[in-house]
Scaffold this motif. Sequence first.
Motif, PDB file in Angstrom:
ATOM      1  N   SER A 235       0.903  -1.357  -0.053  1.00  7.32           N
ATOM      2  CA  SER A 235      -0.151  -0.100   0.092  1.00  7.32           C
ATOM      3  C   SER A 235       0.796   1.251   0.085  1.00  7.32           C
ATOM      4  O   SER A 235       0.362   2.083  -0.631  1.00  7.32           O
ATOM      5  N   LYS A 236       2.070   1.156   0.696  1.00  9.88           N
ATOM      6  CA  LYS A 236       2.837   2.465   0.871  1.00  9.88           C
ATOM      7  C   LYS A 236       3.492   2.419  -0.707  1.00  9.88           C
ATOM      8  O   LYS A 236       3.707   3.676  -1.172  1.00  9.88           O
TER       9      LYS A 236
ATOM     10  N   GLN B 263       0.902   4.079  -3.009  1.00 12.13           N
ATOM     11  CA  GLN B 263       0.643   5.543  -2.966  1.00 12.13           C
ATOM     12  C   GLN B 263       1.997   6.352  -3.240  1.00 12.13           C
ATOM     13  O   GLN B 263       1.879   7.253  -3.959  1.00 12.13           O
ATOM     14  N   TRP B 264       3.110   5.770  -3.006  1.00  8.43           N
ATOM     15  CA  TRP B 264       4.406   6.563  -3.581  1.00  8.43           C
ATOM     16  C   TRP B 264       4.427   6.675  -5.018  1.00  8.43           C
ATOM     17  O   TRP B 264       4.662   7.533  -5.719  1.00  8.43           O
TER      18      TRP B 264
ATOM     19  N   TYR C 165       1.928   6.546  -7.201  1.00  5.67           N
ATOM     20  CA  TYR C 165       0.743   7.346  -7.425  1.00  5.67           C
ATOM     21  C   TYR C 165       1.243   8.714  -7.581  1.00  5.67           C
ATOM     22  O   TYR C 165       0.960   9.559  -8.444  1.00  5.67           O
TER      23      TYR C 165
ATOM     24  N   MET D 173      -6.737   7.852  -5.784  1.00  5.11           N
ATOM     25  CA  MET D 173      -5.667   7.146  -5.113  1.00  5.11           C
ATOM     26  C   MET D 173      -6.185   5.939  -4.293  1.00  5.11           C
ATOM     27  O   MET D 173      -5.554   4.969  -4.040  1.00  5.11           O
TER      28      MET D 173
ATOM     29  N   VAL E 117      -5.295   2.250  -4.440  1.00  2.28           N
ATOM     30  CA  VAL E 117      -4.416   1.492  -3.252  1.00  2.28           C
ATOM     31  C   VAL E 117      -5.387   0.401  -2.446  1.00  2.28           C
ATOM     32  O   VAL E 117      -4.724  -0.925  -2.296  1.00  2.28           O
TER      33      VAL E 117
ATOM     34  N   GLU F 277       8.593   5.475   1.668  1.00  2.00           N
ATOM     35  CA  GLU F 277       7.946   6.556   2.357  1.00  2.00           C
ATOM     36  C   GLU F 277       8.992   7.464   3.099  1.00  2.00           C
ATOM     37  O   GLU F 277       8.603   8.714   3.333  1.00  2.00           O
TER      38      GLU F 277
END
Length: 239
Positions: free
Chosen positions: A65-66, A69-70, A72, A89, A93, A164
Amino acid sequence: MKLSVGGISKEFENSKYVLYLFLAFAPLYMRPLGFVGAGKPTYTKLKGLWTTPFAGAALAVGGGSKLLQWIYFQQASVVAKDGSAFRQMAHIVNTGSQTLFALTVGLIYGVAILRWGYHLAASTVCRHWGIQAARVPLLYFVVTTATFGFWLGVMVWAMGWLCEHWDARVEDLVTTLPVTHPGAILLMLLCFGAMLRWASFNGDAGFRQVYGNSAKLASFVQLAPACLAFAILYVFARP
């Protein structure tokens, strides 16, 4: 109450908390015949062993998931206070995390079943020809395969954590880390290689016991799938 090194060691080995922790290193010490017959080791009686693949999948989802997100925010053009971008987003995710979880769990169980089915067939053929061979329960393959899924999940989680906390693009991590932290990367690779070697040695010894303590037979059974795969590739690769 008298304390001794042996008594403390025994209590340590029989502690369920410790045994659950050491499931992450199952291929380093678990052997197939430990799951067969009476007098099984304590670790084979732990509750929830059939669900161990979910631990690796959960870690993979946490890191995945991280990563999603990154990626995206690296690829998409996001405007501040853009609600549609946030909803897009969140959808990506959530969908990606659920898919990764299902794929990881399915892959671990699938590989475990394939390994179990192959050795079941091999042991059946051996017994048909009068060769001593034990039947290994599916649970052994589930637990040991889940370990590799767990460490795959750890690596995905680590990549997510790096993305992250690292001010770089995803593709730059592979080229940047070996330059900035060569010692740490080398130590990690050495530890990883040592663990794989140990796991291979323990697995070879375990399956040698399964196939009547015959090193040659156990090696043949272990190497047969790889030889067959190379033969198939050679046939299809020929002009």
